[in-house]
Motif scaffolding. Structure first.
Motif, mmCIF file in Angstrom:
data_model
loop_
_atom_site.group_PDB
_atom_site.id
_atom_site.type_symbol
_atom_site.label_atom_id
_atom_site.label_comp_id
_atom_site.label_asym_id
_atom_site.label_seq_id
_atom_site.Cartn_x
_atom_site.Cartn_y
_atom_site.Cartn_z
ATOM 1 N N ARG A 1 -4.649 15.831 -7.826
ATOM 2 C CA ARG A 1 -3.510 16.211 -6.983
ATOM 3 C C ARG A 1 -3.234 15.163 -5.902
ATOM 4 N NH1 ARG A 1 -3.022 22.321 -5.122
ATOM 5 N NH2 ARG A 1 -0.935 21.460 -4.717
ATOM 6 N N VAL A 2 -4.293 14.534 -5.405
ATOM 7 C CA VAL A 2 -4.114 13.454 -4.432
ATOM 8 C C VAL A 2 -3.341 12.304 -5.063
ATOM 9 C CG1 VAL A 2 -5.375 11.600 -3.241
ATOM 10 C CG2 VAL A 2 -6.049 13.986 -2.904
ATOM 11 N N ARG A 3 -3.742 11.913 -6.258
ATOM 12 C CA ARG A 3 -3.074 10.787 -6.927
ATOM 13 C C ARG A 3 -1.610 11.098 -7.250
ATOM 14 N NH1 ARG A 3 -7.813 11.268 -9.905
ATOM 15 N NH2 ARG A 3 -6.680 11.964 -11.780
ATOM 16 N N LYS A 4 -1.349 12.345 -7.658
ATOM 17 C CA LYS A 4 -0.014 12.699 -8.140
ATOM 18 C C LYS A 4 0.895 13.290 -7.064
ATOM 19 C CE LYS A 4 0.030 14.507 -12.390
ATOM 20 N NZ LYS A 4 -0.336 15.320 -13.579
ATOM 21 N N GLU A 5 0.305 13.954 -6.052
ATOM 22 C CA GLU A 5 1.125 14.645 -5.054
ATOM 23 C C GLU A 5 0.919 14.120 -3.634
ATOM 24 O OE1 GLU A 5 0.832 18.997 -5.194
ATOM 25 O OE2 GLU A 5 -0.312 18.753 -7.057
ATOM 26 N N GLY B 1 -7.899 14.622 3.749
ATOM 27 C CA GLY B 1 -7.215 13.964 4.849
ATOM 28 C C GLY B 1 -6.882 12.526 4.513
ATOM 29 N N PHE B 2 -5.833 12.018 5.154
ATOM 30 C CA PHE B 2 -5.429 10.612 4.996
ATOM 31 C C PHE B 2 -5.237 10.009 6.381
ATOM 32 C CE2 PHE B 2 -3.603 13.039 1.438
ATOM 33 C CZ PHE B 2 -4.336 12.486 0.396
ATOM 34 N N PRO C 1 0.826 -1.213 0.000
ATOM 35 C CA PRO C 1 0.000 0.000 0.000
ATOM 36 C C PRO C 1 0.861 1.264 0.000
ATOM 37 C CG PRO C 1 -0.765 -1.555 1.653
ATOM 38 C CD PRO C 1 0.561 -2.042 1.182
ATOM 39 N N PRO C 2 0.583 2.211 -0.890
ATOM 40 C CA PRO C 2 1.354 3.454 -0.908
ATOM 41 C C PRO C 2 1.030 4.314 0.307
ATOM 42 C CG PRO C 2 -0.487 3.588 -2.436
ATOM 43 C CD PRO C 2 -0.472 2.187 -1.914
ATOM 44 N N ALA C 3 2.051 4.887 0.899
ATOM 45 C CA ALA C 3 1.846 5.759 2.068
ATOM 46 C C ALA C 3 1.647 7.195 1.595
ATOM 47 C CB ALA C 3 3.038 5.675 2.998
ATOM 48 N N PRO C 4 0.648 7.900 2.108
ATOM 49 C CA PRO C 4 0.444 9.300 1.729
ATOM 50 C C PRO C 4 1.560 10.193 2.266
ATOM 51 C CG PRO C 4 -1.086 8.654 3.461
ATOM 52 C CD PRO C 4 -0.370 7.409 3.045
ATOM 53 N N GLN C 5 1.638 11.422 1.749
ATOM 54 C CA GLN C 5 2.689 12.358 2.144
ATOM 55 C C GLN C 5 2.505 12.856 3.574
ATOM 56 O OE1 GLN C 5 5.347 13.007 0.067
ATOM 57 N NE2 GLN C 5 4.366 11.370 -1.078
ATOM 58 N N PHE C 6 1.283 12.758 4.083
ATOM 59 C CA PHE C 6 1.034 13.195 5.456
ATOM 60 C C PHE C 6 -0.148 12.415 6.026
ATOM 61 C CE2 PHE C 6 -1.458 15.923 2.663
ATOM 62 C CZ PHE C 6 -2.718 15.931 3.253
ATOM 63 N N ILE C 7 -0.236 12.369 7.341
ATOM 64 C CA ILE C 7 -1.381 11.791 8.039
ATOM 65 C C ILE C 7 -2.128 12.944 8.714
ATOM 66 C CG2 ILE C 7 -2.133 10.264 9.914
ATOM 67 C CD1 ILE C 7 -1.077 8.793 7.462
#
Length: 410
Positions: free
Chosen positions: A291-295, A187-188, A109-115
């Motif tokens: 932007r979510v998918r790419k950044e 949010g993630f 699973p890919p981790a988002p840039q922030f939680i």
């Protein structure tokens, strides 16, 4: 609404219209709840004729029209009942056993840039205007056809071009004169599935649960090899995984201008502004998902689609919204609002019926898995309603009220 009108002794006719309504839904779900006339009106241009007939001083003409309506709706219900009898449903237990199978062991699973959350206070309307899907705009004006081909259509092309020119002129004013403000929060959060729920955790270590998101599973009997989908299928049952959420609006500031146009008896401009605000809100949801998918989640940072490809949803991942086919139960928006603190960050409020205000707003969930897909829940049975009510801490009767459009009984 029909039930409440009946309870309070209303006798005025109830006219049903709009893009998400149908004659069948009116006949099956609404008309039986109200003793006075209920009419599905196909489009706005026909409402005058219908109202005139219902208010006619000619008693025979009015009575015959109402009788014909009731007989027609009874015929629709009979046909619907016959078709429904051919559909087979399975128990919730069997539906869960036939869930979408994903090889989680070989998925990272890919981790988002922030939680946590990220807020966008004054997003560029100019930028969002490049992401507008114009086809639904023309549909809202009862002009059928795909953009841009509709502008050259032999029947509606001239009117469509005029409408488009007017829309572009107002859009320019909206941008140049700052009529509207666009706000968003995304949010993630660390998450895992638990049967049909998605458990959201406070932190990456998953030491405590923040909330649970409750989803519903298809119960119609499928052909061999076809799963009974639930949105929770797209989140890993254990280990590292995440879920995203969002709420966007382009409706901040619209009331002032609507009142201005209505005070000038300029209904055309008022309707045009509402239609453009709605299109900009959808464009905002599309742009933010990109932007979510790419950044921000970054699981597709090499993605390079034009607007047409984005409209066709050729990208990885989905953004289903509570109230829509895969998750039709609106009260889950309340959990989304709590999770993102939507009202504080964006000014978008939820009404008692969980509608968003301002209306030019979009909200939903982000799923990143490559197998995640949109689907329609279809009808569900009593065992799932009881299970859902228990998971939500809700009385069965209340659950049935919120799930009325998807019950295959009653």
């Amino acid at each position: 609404v029909a039930k409440e009108m009946q309870r309070q002794g209303f006798t005025i006719p109830l006219l049903i219209g709009g893009a998400t309504t149908s004659k069948t839904h009116t006949a099956v779900k609404i008309e039986p709840q109200y003793n006075s006339p209920v009419v599905h009106v196909l489009d706005a241009s026909r409402s005058v004729a219908v109202a005139s007939t219902l208010l006619s001083e000619n008693e025979d003409a009015r009575s015959n029209y109402i009788l014909d309506l009731k007989q027609d709706y009874e015929r629709v219900r009979t046909l619907r009942g016959n078709r429904k009898a051919t559909k087979k449903y399975i128990s919730l237990e069997k539906a869960r056993a036939n869930k979408k199978q994903i090889d989680w062991a070989n998925y990272e699973p890919p981790a988002p840039q922030f939680i946590g959350t990220k807020v966008f206070d004054k997003y560029s309307i100019e930028e969002l205007s490049e992401y507008i899907d114009w086809t639904p705009f023309f549909s809202s004006w009862e002009l059928a056809g795909k953009f841009p081909a509709i502008l050259k259509d032999e029947i509606v092309g001239t009117e469509a071009q005029k409408l488009y020119n007017d829309a572009r002129t107002m859009l320019r004013q909206i941008i140049d004169e700052n009529w509207l403000t666009a706000k968003a929060v995304i949010g993630f959060f660390p998450a895992n599935s638990r049967e049909d729920d998605i458990v959201v955790y406070e932190n990456k270590q998953r030491t405590s649960e923040k909330t649970s998101l409750h989803h519903l599973r298809q119960q119609r009997k499928k052909a061999p090899g076809q799963p009974n989908f639930c949105l929770s299928d797209f989140t890993a049952p254990e280990g590292e995984d995440y879920i995203g959420a969002f709420a966007v609006t382009t409706g901040i500031g619209i009331e002032k201008w609507i009142k201005h146009f209505e005070a000038d008896h300029d209904d055309y401009s008022a309707i045009m502004l509402k239609a453009l605000a709605d299109r900009l809100a959808e464009a905002f949801a599309e742009r933010m998902h990109e932007r979510v998918r790419k950044e921000f989640w970054g699981y597709a940072n090499e993605e390079n689609f034009d607007n047409e490809a984005l409209i066709k949803e050729q990208y990885q991942g989905i953004r289903p919204a509570p109230g829509y086919p895969a998750c039709p139960e609106h009260t889950e928006k309340r959990r989304l609002w709590q999770l993102l603190d939507v009202a504080t960050h964006t000014g978008i409020e939820l009404t008692e019926s969980c509608a968003m205000y301002p209306a030019a707003s979009v909200s939903g969930w982000y799923f990143a898995h490559p197998d995640a897909k949109y689907f329609g829940l279809g009808a569900i049975s009593k065992d799932q309603v009881a299970d859902y009510a228990k998971r939500k801490g809700m009385a069965v009767e209340e659950a049935e009220r919120w799930l009325a459009s998807v019950l295959n009984y009653g």
